[in-house]
Design a protein around this motif. Structure first.
Motif, PDB file in Angstrom:
ATOM      1  N   UNK A 109      -0.646  -4.071  -2.952  1.00 15.93           N
ATOM      2  CA  UNK A 109      -0.763  -3.150  -4.100  1.00 15.93           C
ATOM      3  C   UNK A 109      -1.321  -1.969  -3.848  1.00 15.93           C
ATOM      4  N   UNK A 110      -0.228  -0.869  -3.724  1.00 11.96           N
ATOM      5  CA  UNK A 110      -0.834   0.445  -3.459  1.00 11.96           C
ATOM      6  C   UNK A 110      -0.314   1.200  -4.983  1.00 11.96           C
ATOM      7  N   UNK A 111      -1.168   2.222  -4.789  1.00 13.25           N
ATOM      8  CA  UNK A 111      -0.692   3.085  -6.144  1.00 13.25           C
ATOM      9  C   UNK A 111      -0.985   4.594  -5.937  1.00 13.25           C
ATOM     10  N   UNK A 112      -0.032   5.564  -6.176  1.00 14.28           N
ATOM     11  CA  UNK A 112      -0.040   6.812  -5.851  1.00 14.28           C
ATOM     12  C   UNK A 112       0.182   7.702  -6.738  1.00 14.28           C
ATOM     13  N   UNK A 113      -0.257   8.736  -6.944  1.00 17.61           N
ATOM     14  CA  UNK A 113       0.037   9.850  -7.898  1.00 17.61           C
ATOM     15  C   UNK A 113       0.989  10.628  -7.758  1.00 17.61           C
TER      16      UNK A 113
ATOM     17  N   UNK B 202      -0.497   0.598   4.267  1.00 19.38           N
ATOM     18  CA  UNK B 202       0.315  -0.910   4.497  1.00 19.38           C
ATOM     19  C   UNK B 202      -0.323  -1.610   5.538  1.00 19.38           C
ATOM     20  N   UNK B 203      -0.408  -0.815   6.774  1.00 19.83           N
ATOM     21  CA  UNK B 203      -0.664  -1.342   8.054  1.00 19.83           C
ATOM     22  C   UNK B 203      -2.284  -2.086   8.035  1.00 19.83           C
ATOM     23  N   UNK B 204      -2.962  -1.347   7.254  1.00 25.19           N
ATOM     24  CA  UNK B 204      -4.208  -1.931   7.056  1.00 25.19           C
ATOM     25  C   UNK B 204      -4.414  -3.476   6.504  1.00 25.19           C
ATOM     26  N   UNK B 205      -3.308  -3.835   5.627  1.00 23.66           N
ATOM     27  CA  UNK B 205      -3.080  -5.090   5.029  1.00 23.66           C
ATOM     28  C   UNK B 205      -2.392  -6.069   6.200  1.00 23.66           C
ATOM     29  N   UNK B 206      -1.455  -5.435   6.917  1.00 21.67           N
ATOM     30  CA  UNK B 206      -0.490  -6.134   7.823  1.00 21.67           C
ATOM     31  C   UNK B 206      -1.461  -6.577   9.026  1.00 21.67           C
ATOM     32  N   UNK B 207      -2.240  -5.538   9.500  1.00 26.71           N
ATOM     33  CA  UNK B 207      -3.178  -5.694  10.469  1.00 26.71           C
ATOM     34  C   UNK B 207      -4.174  -7.006  10.366  1.00 26.71           C
TER      35      UNK B 207
ATOM     36  N   UNK C 175       5.852 -19.153   8.722  1.00 28.62           N
ATOM     37  CA  UNK C 175       6.598 -17.853   8.227  1.00 28.62           C
ATOM     38  C   UNK C 175       5.953 -17.022   7.219  1.00 28.62           C
ATOM     39  N   UNK C 176       5.766 -15.662   7.204  1.00 33.12           N
ATOM     40  CA  UNK C 176       5.008 -14.887   6.368  1.00 33.12           C
ATOM     41  C   UNK C 176       6.076 -13.832   5.850  1.00 33.12           C
ATOM     42  N   UNK C 177       5.978 -13.514   4.667  1.00 26.74           N
ATOM     43  CA  UNK C 177       6.764 -12.252   4.038  1.00 26.74           C
ATOM     44  C   UNK C 177       5.795 -11.414   3.534  1.00 26.74           C
ATOM     45  N   UNK C 178       5.717 -10.218   4.146  1.00 23.76           N
ATOM     46  CA  UNK C 178       5.058  -8.942   3.441  1.00 23.76           C
ATOM     47  C   UNK C 178       5.972  -8.209   2.478  1.00 23.76           C
ATOM     48  N   UNK C 179       5.403  -8.089   1.147  1.00 19.35           N
ATOM     49  CA  UNK C 179       6.100  -7.503   0.260  1.00 19.35           C
ATOM     50  C   UNK C 179       5.973  -5.988  -0.337  1.00 19.35           C
ATOM     51  N   UNK C 180       6.568  -4.960  -0.188  1.00 14.47           N
ATOM     52  CA  UNK C 180       6.247  -3.814  -0.619  1.00 14.47           C
ATOM     53  C   UNK C 180       7.006  -3.230  -1.758  1.00 14.47           C
ATOM     54  N   UNK C 181       6.127  -2.909  -2.985  1.00 16.01           N
ATOM     55  CA  UNK C 181       6.733  -2.494  -4.172  1.00 16.01           C
ATOM     56  C   UNK C 181       7.212  -1.099  -4.132  1.00 16.01           C
ATOM     57  N   UNK C 182       7.891  -0.779  -5.157  1.00 18.51           N
ATOM     58  CA  UNK C 182       8.496   0.675  -5.534  1.00 18.51           C
ATOM     59  C   UNK C 182       7.414   1.355  -6.329  1.00 18.51           C
TER      60      UNK C 182
ATOM     61  N   UNK D  44      -9.783  -3.544   4.668  1.00 20.13           N
ATOM     62  CA  UNK D  44     -10.891  -2.486   5.130  1.00 20.13           C
ATOM     63  C   UNK D  44     -10.406  -0.973   4.609  1.00 20.13           C
ATOM     64  N   UNK D  45      -9.270  -0.506   4.451  1.00 17.57           N
ATOM     65  CA  UNK D  45      -8.795   0.627   3.660  1.00 17.57           C
ATOM     66  C   UNK D  45      -8.796   0.770   2.231  1.00 17.57           C
ATOM     67  N   UNK D  46      -9.339  -0.459   1.834  1.00 13.04           N
ATOM     68  CA  UNK D  46      -9.487  -0.737   0.198  1.00 13.04           C
ATOM     69  C   UNK D  46      -8.164  -0.736  -0.383  1.00 13.04           C
ATOM     70  N   UNK D  47      -7.242  -1.422   0.227  1.00 12.82           N
ATOM     71  CA  UNK D  47      -5.652  -1.499  -0.409  1.00 12.82           C
ATOM     72  C   UNK D  47      -5.995  -2.832  -0.678  1.00 12.82           C
ATOM     73  N   UNK D  48      -5.377  -3.157  -2.073  1.00 14.13           N
ATOM     74  CA  UNK D  48      -5.493  -4.649  -2.662  1.00 14.13           C
ATOM     75  C   UNK D  48      -4.387  -5.344  -2.329  1.00 14.13           C
ATOM     76  N   UNK D  49      -4.521  -6.624  -2.064  1.00 14.47           N
ATOM     77  CA  UNK D  49      -3.178  -7.621  -1.788  1.00 14.47           C
ATOM     78  C   UNK D  49      -3.383  -8.920  -2.385  1.00 14.47           C
ATOM     79  N   UNK D  50      -2.295  -9.229  -2.728  1.00  7.85           N
ATOM     80  CA  UNK D  50      -2.145 -10.826  -3.137  1.00  7.85           C
ATOM     81  C   UNK D  50      -1.783 -11.728  -2.075  1.00  7.85           C
ATOM     82  N   UNK D  51      -2.388 -12.676  -1.742  1.00  5.71           N
ATOM     83  CA  UNK D  51      -2.284 -13.487  -0.567  1.00  5.71           C
ATOM     84  C   UNK D  51      -1.719 -14.923  -0.828  1.00  5.71           C
ATOM     85  N   UNK D  52      -0.535 -15.293  -0.969  1.00  3.59           N
ATOM     86  CA  UNK D  52      -0.100 -16.828  -1.347  1.00  3.59           C
ATOM     87  C   UNK D  52       0.006 -17.318  -0.116  1.00  3.59           C
ATOM     88  N   UNK D  53      -0.839 -18.351   0.046  1.00  2.00           N
ATOM     89  CA  UNK D  53      -0.723 -19.230   1.320  1.00  2.00           C
ATOM     90  C   UNK D  53      -0.014 -20.821   0.924  1.00  2.00           C
ATOM     91  N   UNK D  54       0.934 -20.860   1.752  1.00  5.24           N
ATOM     92  CA  UNK D  54       1.660 -22.138   1.708  1.00  5.24           C
ATOM     93  C   UNK D  54       1.583 -23.079   3.061  1.00  5.24           C
TER      94      UNK D  54
END
Length: 209
Positions: free
Chosen positions: A58-62, A81-86, A23-30, A9-19
């Motif tokens: 998938x976040x991106x900052x200048x 990040x929390x907008x996605x996790x929640x 157990x879920x793993x949230x991954x945060x890039x550099x 809802x905060x317009x943060x893109x993410x890829x959700x791989x469902x198996x």
């Protein structure tokens, strides 16, 4: 396995791989170290091998963002990040949560999740955390959550006295890689040794999770 591209809802893109995992793993890039880079690519493969559900945020900052106070930067990234996790966890029934962050991606893990009682049972993997900043090294020191830290001793964020103190913490597992930089690649350039160290990192992560 179902792979979906979504947006919070905060317009943060993410890829959700469902198996269909519990157990879920949230991954945060550099910054610039995206999910197609070796550490995160193979970490993703490892999570798929374990049949975990995976969320790649998938976040991106200048560059101008980092002209601000560290606390402001931490709070901004944390909110994204929390907008996605929640959103992902809302109505979900996961029994175990794993957080894995690389560099910039360790900021919200340290500033929020390892101190939030709601996530006290989560496992947290910090790849090359920004330990030269007291805000983050102190944040790690003051958490009792179960953590794995991986860092190279040629990383500018490798501060020997801080590493020694963190190694004394019973809740922290540490992998220190000799001659490795912020990308955990061996210096001077040594392709095969870098690959060997990459394999060791994956093995340590696999054992930890």
């Amino acid at each position: 396995m179902n792979v979906g591209k979504k947006e919070s809802q905060k317009n943060v893109n993410y890829t959700y791989i469902e198996n269909g995992s519990k157990t879920i793993c949230f991954m945060l890039s550099g910054t610039g170290y995206t999910y197609d880079k070796p550490l995160l690519y193979y970490a993703t493969m490892l999570m798929i091998e374990k049949q975990f559900d995976i969320v790649q945020i998938h976040y991106s900052y200048g560059k101008e963002l980092f002209d601000n106070e560290l606390q402001y930067v931490a709070e901004l990234i944390e909110a994204d990040v929390d907008s996605v996790v929640t959103e992902v966890l809302k109505g979900a029934n996961y029994e175990q949560i794993v957080f894995l962050g690389k560099s910039l991606g360790t900021i919200p893990l340290i500033s929020k999740y390892i101190h939030d009682e709601s996530y006290s049972k989560c496992k947290t993997i910090l790849l090359t955390p920004l330990l030269k900043f007291d805000l983050f090294s102190d944040g790690v020191m003051n958490s009792s959550n179960e953590m794995l830290i991986v860092i190279g001793n040629e990383d500018s964020h490798y501060i020997a006295e801080k590493i020694v103190k963190l190694q004394e913490r019973a809740n922290i597992d540490m992998l220190e890689i000799a001659n490795a930089n912020h990308s955990l690649e061996v210096e001077p350039t040594n392709t095969f040794r870098s690959l060997k160290e990459m394999s060791e990192v994956m093995e340590v992560i696999r054992t930890f999770i």
